[in-house]
Design a protein around this motif. Structure first.
Motif, PDB file in Angstrom:
ATOM      1  N   PHE A   1       0.859  -1.182   0.000  1.00  0.00           N
ATOM      2  CA  PHE A   1       0.000   0.000   0.000  1.00  0.00           C
ATOM      3  C   PHE A   1       0.889   1.224   0.000  1.00  0.00           C
ATOM      4  CE2 PHE A   1       0.786  -1.039   4.411  1.00  0.00           C
ATOM      5  CZ  PHE A   1       1.049   0.182   4.997  1.00  0.00           C
ATOM      6  N   SER A   2       0.302   2.349  -0.237  1.00  0.00           N
ATOM      7  CA  SER A   2       1.126   3.549  -0.192  1.00  0.00           C
ATOM      8  C   SER A   2       0.517   4.543   0.785  1.00  0.00           C
ATOM      9  CB  SER A   2       1.280   4.149  -1.593  1.00  0.00           C
ATOM     10  OG  SER A   2       0.217   5.019  -1.849  1.00  0.00           O
ATOM     11  N   ILE A   3       1.365   5.346   1.326  1.00  0.00           N
ATOM     12  CA  ILE A   3       0.922   6.252   2.378  1.00  0.00           C
ATOM     13  C   ILE A   3       1.626   7.589   2.197  1.00  0.00           C
ATOM     14  CG2 ILE A   3       2.688   5.359   3.963  1.00  0.00           C
ATOM     15  CD1 ILE A   3       0.754   5.847   6.264  1.00  0.00           C
ATOM     16  N   ASP A   4       0.948   8.645   2.561  1.00  0.00           N
ATOM     17  CA  ASP A   4       1.515   9.987   2.463  1.00  0.00           C
ATOM     18  C   ASP A   4       2.714  10.102   3.397  1.00  0.00           C
ATOM     19  OD1 ASP A   4       2.144  12.623   2.686  1.00  0.00           O
ATOM     20  OD2 ASP A   4       0.059  13.336   2.764  1.00  0.00           O
ATOM     21  N   GLY A   5       3.822  10.500   2.852  1.00  0.00           N
ATOM     22  CA  GLY A   5       5.050  10.587   3.638  1.00  0.00           C
ATOM     23  C   GLY A   5       4.914  11.444   4.870  1.00  0.00           C
ATOM     24  N   ASN A   6       4.190  12.572   4.730  1.00  0.00           N
ATOM     25  CA  ASN A   6       4.015  13.476   5.865  1.00  0.00           C
ATOM     26  C   ASN A   6       3.262  12.810   7.005  1.00  0.00           C
ATOM     27  OD1 ASN A   6       5.367  15.779   5.191  1.00  0.00           O
ATOM     28  ND2 ASN A   6       3.719  16.435   3.803  1.00  0.00           N
ATOM     29  N   VAL A   7       2.234  12.056   6.636  1.00  0.00           N
ATOM     30  CA  VAL A   7       1.425  11.389   7.669  1.00  0.00           C
ATOM     31  C   VAL A   7       2.279  10.371   8.413  1.00  0.00           C
ATOM     32  CG1 VAL A   7      -0.548   9.884   8.063  1.00  0.00           C
ATOM     33  CG2 VAL A   7      -0.703  11.752   6.398  1.00  0.00           C
ATOM     34  N   LEU A   8       3.024   9.603   7.619  1.00  0.00           N
ATOM     35  CA  LEU A   8       3.870   8.583   8.209  1.00  0.00           C
ATOM     36  C   LEU A   8       4.875   9.219   9.166  1.00  0.00           C
ATOM     37  CD1 LEU A   8       4.620   5.572   8.235  1.00  0.00           C
ATOM     38  CD2 LEU A   8       6.263   6.052   6.428  1.00  0.00           C
ATOM     39  N   GLN A   9       5.491  10.269   8.671  1.00  0.00           N
ATOM     40  CA  GLN A   9       6.503  10.949   9.462  1.00  0.00           C
ATOM     41  C   GLN A   9       5.916  11.432  10.795  1.00  0.00           C
ATOM     42  OE1 GLN A   9       8.032  14.470   7.633  1.00  0.00           O
ATOM     43  NE2 GLN A   9      10.133  13.970   8.243  1.00  0.00           N
ATOM     44  N   LYS A  10       4.720  11.948  10.713  1.00  0.00           N
ATOM     45  CA  LYS A  10       4.093  12.502  11.905  1.00  0.00           C
ATOM     46  C   LYS A  10       3.756  11.430  12.934  1.00  0.00           C
ATOM     47  CE  LYS A  10       1.111  16.521  11.595  1.00  0.00           C
ATOM     48  NZ  LYS A  10      -0.097  16.934  10.836  1.00  0.00           N
ATOM     49  N   VAL A  11       3.172  10.333  12.482  1.00  0.00           N
ATOM     50  CA  VAL A  11       2.821   9.300  13.466  1.00  0.00           C
ATOM     51  C   VAL A  11       4.075   8.677  14.064  1.00  0.00           C
ATOM     52  CG1 VAL A  11       0.544   8.745  12.565  1.00  0.00           C
ATOM     53  CG2 VAL A  11       2.506   7.451  11.744  1.00  0.00           C
ATOM     54  N   VAL A  12       5.079   8.547  13.242  1.00  0.00           N
ATOM     55  CA  VAL A  12       6.328   7.972  13.752  1.00  0.00           C
ATOM     56  C   VAL A  12       6.909   8.892  14.813  1.00  0.00           C
ATOM     57  CG1 VAL A  12       8.705   7.415  13.176  1.00  0.00           C
ATOM     58  CG2 VAL A  12       6.862   6.614  11.718  1.00  0.00           C
ATOM     59  N   ASN A  13       6.923  10.171  14.498  1.00  0.00           N
ATOM     60  CA  ASN A  13       7.467  11.157  15.438  1.00  0.00           C
ATOM     61  C   ASN A  13       6.739  11.114  16.776  1.00  0.00           C
ATOM     62  OD1 ASN A  13       6.928  14.082  16.572  1.00  0.00           O
ATOM     63  ND2 ASN A  13       9.029  13.983  15.779  1.00  0.00           N
ATOM     64  N   LYS A  14       5.457  10.923  16.721  1.00  0.00           N
ATOM     65  CA  LYS A  14       4.677  10.956  17.965  1.00  0.00           C
ATOM     66  C   LYS A  14       4.790   9.683  18.787  1.00  0.00           C
ATOM     67  CE  LYS A  14       1.249  14.217  16.478  1.00  0.00           C
ATOM     68  NZ  LYS A  14       0.058  14.238  15.633  1.00  0.00           N
ATOM     69  N   THR A  15       5.208   8.601  18.149  1.00  0.00           N
ATOM     70  CA  THR A  15       5.223   7.335  18.888  1.00  0.00           C
ATOM     71  C   THR A  15       6.626   6.888  19.282  1.00  0.00           C
ATOM     72  OG1 THR A  15       5.142   6.280  16.731  1.00  0.00           O
ATOM     73  CG2 THR A  15       3.103   6.340  17.992  1.00  0.00           C
ATOM     74  N   LEU A  16       7.578   7.303  18.506  1.00  0.00           N
ATOM     75  CA  LEU A  16       8.925   6.756  18.669  1.00  0.00           C
ATOM     76  C   LEU A  16       9.484   6.965  20.079  1.00  0.00           C
ATOM     77  CD1 LEU A  16      10.549   5.176  16.706  1.00  0.00           C
ATOM     78  CD2 LEU A  16      11.662   7.265  15.924  1.00  0.00           C
ATOM     79  N   PHE A  17       9.160   8.111  20.684  1.00  0.00           N
ATOM     80  CA  PHE A  17       9.781   8.434  21.972  1.00  0.00           C
ATOM     81  C   PHE A  17       9.389   7.461  23.083  1.00  0.00           C
ATOM     82  CE2 PHE A  17       5.680  10.460  22.428  1.00  0.00           C
ATOM     83  CZ  PHE A  17       5.399  10.352  23.783  1.00  0.00           C
TER      84      PHE A  17
END
Lengths: 365, 607
Positions: free
Chosen positions: A122-138
């Protein structure tokens, strides 16, 4: 040359700094007539960036990564000519006014990338991916005893993306409804290392993701990255999200974050303990460090709908959580002083539901 | 007569008793010295020849005896020191059995001269092999003078067992030295074959120690002074890094009586918490004062051994006293090539570490311009933003010249702005930092262990644990044996901050952990603590709480191999130096090693 620099500064992120396998400290250069594929791997993740080049020959060679990156970084905008001798692994780099000789390794030493047979794509908007990753990674655990928590949990179901991370003391759960992933049901745990890279390099472009049973493959721009997945069962996070927390505290995030940061300076520098005293219109944040006799106290306005209570936290966790929330007004849903606390934006976002959970520190004072 | 059993004549009985009481010349000296002490003599002179074999002569200025008493004194069980059973229960004197003189007299030739202050003439008594052969009035100074000649002349078997003169001398020397140490308020003179060995005036214990062991040795000692209702402990103990390979310098006095007691010795070592390495023994001279009723000295004829009615508590008090004394004094081992330093630098090297550190920090915070800095060295105190203790220290301990050289060295060696934090982690194992006059290496695991250990102990006392609640409670399963242990230790674990609920057979539910426990390792730590607890229990006899604290500290602490951020390192050091005993981990390994610049200079042959 700018292209090369961009490419190798991406791939260097994968190169392990200290490895038992010295070959991993190299890039694999795979040269064809009109393209160069640069690959780096630490055996968990492998990343390949392709750039356009002009070459008279084809071939493969492993090149010491750090030396190359340092060289390229310090060069001015110029053209670099590589000439490689496959026999003795000598790599000559020529610029307008310089010549550099590097000793590489045979490409056969370099581990071949994992075989990947994607089943779902599947494909996903890079910005969305980046944002969710940023919010969860910590909130990802760094503890190797529970490997399933060392990654971020992605659940795709009914065109919705649910992303969860936890280290056992706090938990982040994001429900994103804006992605359209048709007819896919998948649960995976992605190691935090690849997500760190994704967070750094994914831009506006769409990211294509393929998932196999053991691996995940990302394609974005000129980059292909394959990472192993954590094959383990993710803890049952739904069961720990309390539903009965009815004490609601609404507070300005920036104000609270700044107060906590200041007060935390006075907390014990190992336990980082702070205390919230909540009453109707007032939130008192305080700390004392008995060992050194330090104390701090701040009062900020708030809106609270229940009987006054005290609750302790590790200030680092609070700071982490607050700095990853976007909304200005946030709400705390409190239960008892020893039960999980829910922190979320006060106003619901239709597209994205963010829920953060923090376990308090029980204070017996 | 059909009876074959008969009562022994007294002189034979005395000879037999002498076998117990008088074993060698040293025993004679000991008995006679004790008599002199009991007679309140303030000046005692001891003169021996050939290791005491041919002559022992002791003169004191004590009370003396009347003629009647002087004769009686040589009878068996004749004593002035006790008269009833109650007295025996409450012995304040050294002697009490009334055996010594009779025994000594039965195996030697004795000449006694004595006079009381109130008598105008003294008494002379000569005894040979237990029989009085001469008794007359003579003029003699107040006090008693007793001469023992040809010890064991009439018991050849015993005489043959005597060792060489040198050996017997050594025994006597030890005895006199002990007596002199335990009675600094009295003057002693000890002459062997016309050589003066010891000659000390009436003095304080401090001066007495200096006189006997030398000033240099005294520098290595820490005074100790603790009083409890049961027991008071005073004296001096050696700094751990000056511990010796042998047990020679260990003096234990109970109510001024030299005793040997393994239990108290063990308490002292435990007090050092293995600050001294195994096989090394610290110096100590401890004066224990206890109500005589709580101790039985009538265990052994030589009175070296005593029995306490409350040995456990005495053990505890002694250990606590040692521990406390060591913790308030800095005892960080510092690498030193030789000890031939002047006293002032020696004391500098042993001055308290926390101060070094705080000074360093102080400089970090107020990074003053270099010029200002060097100027200030010469007029150090006014307007100088050091903490008071530091100022005091520089006044007291450092000569101005030394300060200058050290400071300039410091500046030139680094040439860095003072505001840079100087902490490095090496091999993910040690933290390396600069001190004012050298470098300091801290073992990260041991350091954290020490911090957690002390925190655990204080948690036990405060009984106000804090707990980081867990999101996912953990079910932990134990073997039946371990499970019983967990149940036993549950109160202690809860005080530390563990929230544990018993959850069926052999299973517990872990709902919270102390805030220091690293996230994620919660499920392992309880089992680890139990395992460590068991190991400790087998190895050392520890109090359960202490053991839990140690086990927790060991298992929850940062491990070797953990990468630390600069911030974590500085937090760790800050915590460490606010600990009570920062220099040693609960297992007894050192936490901090200091290498003075001087030592490095020596290695690089810069001296």
């Amino acid at each position: 040359m700018k292209c090369l620099q961009k490419a190798i500064s991406k791939t260097i992120g994968v190169v392990p700094s200290r490895s038992t396998l010295p070959i991993l400290e190299n890039f694999l250069f795979d040269i064809t007539k009109d393209s160069l594929k640069i690959t780096a791997t630490d055996l968990e993740v492998s990343m390949t960036v392709s750039i356009d080049v002009k070459s008279s020959e084809t071939g493969k060679i492993a090149i010491p990564a750090k030396k190359l990156v340092d060289t390229v970084r310090s060069l001015p905008e110029t053209l670099i000519t590589f000439s490689v001798n496959i026999e003795d692994n000598k790599i000559k780099m020529k610029t307008d006014n310089g010549e550099y000789l590097l000793i590489g390794e045979s490409s056969e030493e370099f581990p071949s990338p994992p075989q990947f047979k994607g089943s779902s794509e599947f494909s996903i908007d890079g910005n969305v991916l980046q944002k969710v990753v940023n919010k969860t990674l910590f909130a990802v655990s760094t503890d190797e005893l529970r490997p399933q928590m060392m990654g971020v949990f992605f659940k795709i179901e009914n065109s919705e993306l649910c992303v969860v991370s936890t280290d056992g003391h706090r938990l982040v759960k994001i429900n994103n409804k804006s992605v359209s992933i048709p007819k896919l049901k998948k649960e995976i745990i992605i190691p935090s290392k690849t997500l760190t890279i994704v967070e750094k390099f994914v831009g506006n472009e769409n990211v294509t993701i393929s998932i196999s049973d053991t691996h995940i493959l990302y394609k974005f721009a000129n980059t292909v990255m394959i990472s192993r997945l954590i094959e383990d069962k993710y803890p049952n996070y739904e069961s720990v999200i309390p539903s009965e927390n009815d004490k609601k505290l609404v507070v300005n995030k920036t104000q609270l974050l700044q107060s906590v940061r200041r007060v935390a300076l006075y907390s014990n520098n190992i336990t980082h303990q702070i205390r919230f005293s909540v009453s109707k219109n007032e939130l008192i944040i305080q700390t004392e460090d008995i060992d050194f006799g330090n104390e701090a106290k701040e009062t900020i306005p708030c809106d609270y709908n229940s009987s006054a209570m005290e609750i302790g936290f590790n200030s680092n966790y609070i700071i982490d959580i607050l700095s990853h929330l976007e909304s200005e007004e946030i709400q705390f849903l409190l239960g008892t002083s020893t039960k999980a606390v829910i922190i979320s934006p006060d106003k619901k976002d239709e597209k994205e539901e963010v829920l953060m959970l923090i376990m308090p520190v029980r204070l017996n004072t | 007569m059909s009876s074959i059993i008969h009562i022994l004549p007294e002189h034979l009985a005395n000879k037999i008793a002498a076998g117990e009481v008088v074993q060698r010349p040293e025993s004679v000296i000991k008995e006679l010295l004790e008599n002199s002490l009991d007679a309140n003599a303030t000046s005692i002179s001891i003169h021996i020849k050939e290791g005491g074999k041919t002559l022992i002569h002791i003169t004191d200025n004590g009370k003396g005896m009347s003629e009647e008493d002087a004769v009686l004194a040589f009878h068996r069980h004749a004593t002035s020191k006790i008269s009833s059973y109650e007295d025996l229960e409450n012995i304040h004197t050294f002697g009490f059995r009334g055996e010594a003189l009779a025994s000594i007299a039965s195996v030697s030739q004795v000449e006694l001269k004595t006079r009381r202050e109130e008598d105008s003439v003294g008494t002379l008594i000569r005894i040979d092999g237990g029989k009085i052969i001469e008794q007359e009035k003579i003029g003699t100074p107040v006090g008693t003078s007793i001469t023992i000649k040809n010890l064991f002349y009439n018991t050849p078997a015993r005489r043959h067992f005597l060792k060489s003169n040198a050996t017997e001398f050594k025994h006597i020397y030890d005895c006199v030295q002990r007596t002199a140490l335990s009675h600094p308020e009295r003057a002693f003179e000890f002459i062997s074959n016309d050589d003066t060995i010891i000659n000390v005036e009436q003095n304080t214990l401090e001066e007495r120690l200096k006189n006997i062991f030398g000033e240099r040795h005294f520098e290595t000692l820490i005074p100790i002074n603790e009083k409890t209702e049961l027991l008071s402990v005073s004296g001096y103990i050696g700094k751990p890094d000056f511990a010796r390979k042998s047990k020679v310098d260990q003096y234990l006095f109970l109510n001024n009586r030299f005793i040997v007691n393994r239990s108290i010795n063990h308490a002292i070592f435990s007090g050092y918490e293995h600050l001294v390495e195994k096989g090394n023994f610290p110096f100590f001279l401890l004066m224990l004062e206890i109500d005589p009723r709580k101790v039985d000295v009538n265990v052994h004829p030589s009175k070296l051994e005593v029995k306490f009615s409350d040995e456990q508590n005495i053990y505890r008090v002694v250990m606590a006293a040692i521990r406390k004394t060591l913790s308030v004094n800095d005892v960080v081992p510092s690498l030193q090539m030789n000890e031939s330093e002047t006293p002032s630098t020696a004391s500098l090297q042993h001055s308290s570490l926390p101060r070094f550190f705080s000074k360093n920090v102080g400089m970090d915070e107020n990074s003053f311009p270099k010029k200002n800095y060097t100027e200030n060295v010469y007029s150090p105190i006014k307007n100088f933003p050091f903490t008071e203790s530091v100022v005091k220290k520089s006044q007291e301990n450092i000569f101005p010249s030394q300060t200058t050289s050290q400071q300039t060295e410091n500046v030139s060696a680094e040439n860095l702005p003072q505001s840079t934090k100087k902490l490095w982690q090496i091999h993910n194992k040690y933290i390396f930092t600069l001190t004012e006059n050298g470098v300091m290496i801290v073992d990260q695991h041991a350091a954290h262990e020490r911090i957690l250990y002390e925190k655990a102990l204080s948690d036990f006392e405060k009984a106000k644990p804090t707990t980081q609640q867990l999101l996912f409670s953990q079910t932990l399963e134990f073997t039946p044996g371990d499970f019983v242990l967990v149940q036993q230790l549950l109160p202690e674990l809860q005080l530390l901050g563990f929230e544990i609920k018993i959850f069926g057979k052999n299973t517990v539910m872990l709902e919270g952990v102390p805030p220091d426990v690293k996230a994620g390792s919660e499920n392992k730590i309880v089992q680890d603590i139990i395992d460590e607890f068991k190991t400790n229990q087998n190895k050392l006899k520890l109090d359960a709480r202490d053991n839990v604290a140690k086990s927790f500290a060991c298992k929850a602490a940062i491990k070797t191999g953990d990468v630390l951020t600069e911030k974590k390192m500085s937090a760790l050091l800050e915590q460490l130096f606010s600990a009570k005993t920062p220099s040693v981990c609960p297992h007894g390994r050192p936490v901090v090693v200091k290498i003075p610049l001087a030592e490095l200079d020596k290695r690089f042959m810069r001296t």
